[in-house]
Design an enzyme around this catalytic site. Structure first.
Site, PDB file in Angstrom:
ATOM      1  N   LYS A   1      15.782  10.920  -0.892  1.00 19.23           N
ATOM      2  CA  LYS A   1      14.876  11.470  -1.914  1.00 19.23           C
ATOM      3  C   LYS A   1      15.172  12.930  -2.258  1.00 19.23           C
ATOM      4  O   LYS A   1      15.060  13.321  -3.411  1.00 19.23           O
ATOM      5  CB  LYS A   1      13.420  11.288  -1.493  1.00 19.23           C
ATOM      6  CG  LYS A   1      13.018  12.111  -0.298  1.00 19.23           C
ATOM      7  CD  LYS A   1      11.608  11.768   0.161  1.00 19.23           C
ATOM      8  CE  LYS A   1      11.209  12.679   1.293  1.00 19.23           C
ATOM      9  NZ  LYS A   1      10.240  12.069   2.219  1.00 19.23           N
TER      10      LYS A   1
ATOM     11  N   ARG B   1      -1.260  11.973   6.696  1.00 16.50           N
ATOM     12  CA  ARG B   1      -0.790  11.616   5.366  1.00 16.50           C
ATOM     13  C   ARG B   1      -1.031  10.116   5.278  1.00 16.50           C
ATOM     14  O   ARG B   1      -2.174   9.701   5.390  1.00 16.50           O
ATOM     15  CB  ARG B   1       0.667  12.037   5.140  1.00 16.50           C
ATOM     16  CG  ARG B   1       0.992  12.181   3.659  1.00 16.50           C
ATOM     17  CD  ARG B   1       2.417  12.633   3.371  1.00 16.50           C
ATOM     18  NE  ARG B   1       3.406  11.629   3.722  1.00 16.50           N
ATOM     19  CZ  ARG B   1       4.724  11.811   3.640  1.00 16.50           C
ATOM     20  NH1 ARG B   1       5.207  12.983   3.235  1.00 16.50           N
ATOM     21  NH2 ARG B   1       5.566  10.857   3.969  1.00 16.50           N
TER      22      ARG B   1
HETATM   23  C1  LIG Z   1      10.772  12.100   3.434  1.00 15.11           C
HETATM   24  C2  LIG Z   1      10.441  11.073   4.416  1.00 15.11           C
HETATM   25  C3  LIG Z   1      11.268  10.889   5.540  1.00 15.11           C
HETATM   26  C4  LIG Z   1      12.475  11.764   5.832  1.00 15.11           C
HETATM   27  O1  LIG Z   1      12.055  12.987   6.321  1.00 15.11           O
HETATM   28  P1  LIG Z   1      13.113  14.116   6.786  1.00 15.11           P
HETATM   29  O2  LIG Z   1      12.265  15.173   7.383  1.00 15.11           O
HETATM   30  O3  LIG Z   1      13.826  14.556   5.577  1.00 15.11           O
HETATM   31  O4  LIG Z   1      13.997  13.478   7.792  1.00 15.11           O
HETATM   32  C5  LIG Z   1      10.940   9.874   6.425  1.00 15.11           C
HETATM   33  N1  LIG Z   1       9.856   9.093   6.228  1.00 15.11           N
HETATM   34  C6  LIG Z   1       9.037   9.240   5.161  1.00 15.11           C
HETATM   35  C7  LIG Z   1       7.868   8.334   5.011  1.00 15.11           C
HETATM   36  C8  LIG Z   1       9.299  10.231   4.232  1.00 15.11           C
HETATM   37  O5  LIG Z   1       8.476  10.370   3.177  1.00 15.11           O
END
Ligand SMILES: *Cc1c(COP(=O)(O)O)cnc(C)c1O
Length: 357
Positions: free
Chosen positions: A36, A131
């Site tokens: 993302k 969250r």
């Molecule tokens: C963005 C996201 C991740 C990845 O997180 P990082 O800190 O970039 O490794 C993993 N799980 C969810 C649900 C996310 O939204």
């Protein structure tokens, strides 16, 4: 080459992905590559696949479509719980989605039946970061309700920490996730393919734990791209922390006072700015601004200081460096800066295939 641009070192990203896959794999933990922050950039997705990662996850359907359209062959996971008005596309373009709302799951089921397919679910459990997530006390009821439906299949349980609340994924949280997973598996006769313990913030837990428990998966973004864990943002040994560089260019460079003169009112963004008096300094203006990058997330690679920013300018104190108009100035980026740069249509993306470029 023109600026502003981001130099993306594909070889360094691939190295980081491979190292992390091997590290986590050494205790039986698989890695999902999260795309993302790079908006599903197909060149980067391809590097992750070549590093041995075969499942990619993104929070947005548009990014997943971008990768699919570019011919990226992977299992695709939707990381953000589906937006109800996008259910049809979730089923059409993703293989698995992370879910926490029964009403959304029911809609996925309906749509999957209509599209004559099976959509897979990872149920997200709330463990305190606040969250997304089903409250643990509601998990069994949710699993039961999901199993009664057609067109959907539970393939995992997951949790997400260290995002909104900054809550640490520690021995206790991971032990708890393992234990509720075992309960669900026993009660419903399931063997879950994904027990997804978290993200880049799980590094410290992983390194120190003696018992991985039932956790067999992590979803990694930042540690692959920036080479650090995310509880304290310390570099991970053996990884590159400089795979990305923002390259900007000087458009004005003059000796000027360090403090604005005249009556002080609001700046471009409604703040009343304050400046430290350093006498006469070399002020350089860079042709990049908030429309390109979250400037607060930039660190200069040379010994200069950022004094201020507007939509289209960054003003720096060049200090001892004789910056001239046309000179390039490079910056390291934190996660927020990287996100903004990759999202900005104004920043050119340049790919480097060798780690020494
Ligand atoms: C963005 C996201 C991740 C990845 O997180 P990082 O800190 O970039 O490794 C993993 N799980 C969810 C649900 C996310 O939204």
């Amino acid at each position: 080459m023109t600026t502003p641009r981001i130099d993306i070192n594909i070889a360094k990203i691939a190295h980081n992905a491979k190292e992390l896959k091997e590290l986590y794999g050494s205790k039986g933990v698989g890695v999902i590559g999260v795309t993302k922050v790079v908006c599903g950039d197909p060149n980067i997705a391809d590097a992750l696949l070549k590093s041995g990662i075969s499942v990619l996850a993104d929070s947005r359907i548009a990014n997943i479509r971008r990768m699919r359209d570019a011919g990226i062959q992977a299992q695709f996971v939707l990381l953000r719980t589906p937006i109800p008005s996008q259910i049809e596309d979730v089923v059409r373009y993703t293989d698995i989605s992370l879910n926490s709302e029964l009403s959304v799951i029911k809609a996925l089921s309906k749509s999957a039946v209509k599209q004559d397919t099976t959509h897979k679910l990872i149920l997200m459990v709330e463990l305190g970061d606040l969250r997304e997530g089903i409250m643990p006390s509601d998990l069994e009821d949710t699993v039961r309700a999901v199993m009664e439906r057609d067109g959907i299949e539970i393939v995992g349980i997951g949790t997400n920490l260290a995002c909104l609340g900054g809550i640490k994924p520690d021995e206790e949280k991971m032990g708890y996730l393992s234990s509720i997973t075992r309960d669900v598996e026993e009660r419903f006769g399931l063997t879950l393919e994904f027990v997804s313990g978290g993200n880049s913030a799980n590094y410290n837990w992983f390194i120190s734990t003696e018992n991985i428990g039932r956790i067999n998966n992590l979803r990694l973004g930042e540690s692959i791209y920036l080479g650090c864990e995310t509880l304290y943002r310390k570099p991970i040994p053996g990884l590159f922390t400089d795979a990305f560089a923002l390259v900007t260019e000087v458009i004005e460079s003059k000796i000027k006072p360090s403090v604005p003169y005249g009556e002080v009112c609001q700046d471009a963004f409604g703040n009343v700015p304050e400046f430290q008096d350093r006498g006469q300094i070399r002020r350089a203006i860079l042709g990049v601004g908030l429309q390109d990058v979250l400037v607060s997330g930039l660190t200069p690679r040379s010994d200069i200081d950022i004094l201020g920013t507007s939509s289209d300018h960054i003003i720096v104190n060049a200090k001892q460096i004789d910056l001239k108009v046309g000179n390039e100035v490079e910056f390291d980026l934190n996660y927020g800066a990287l996100l903004s740069v990759m999202t900005s249509p104004y920043v050119i993306k340049k790919y480097q295939e060798k780690s020494s470029e």
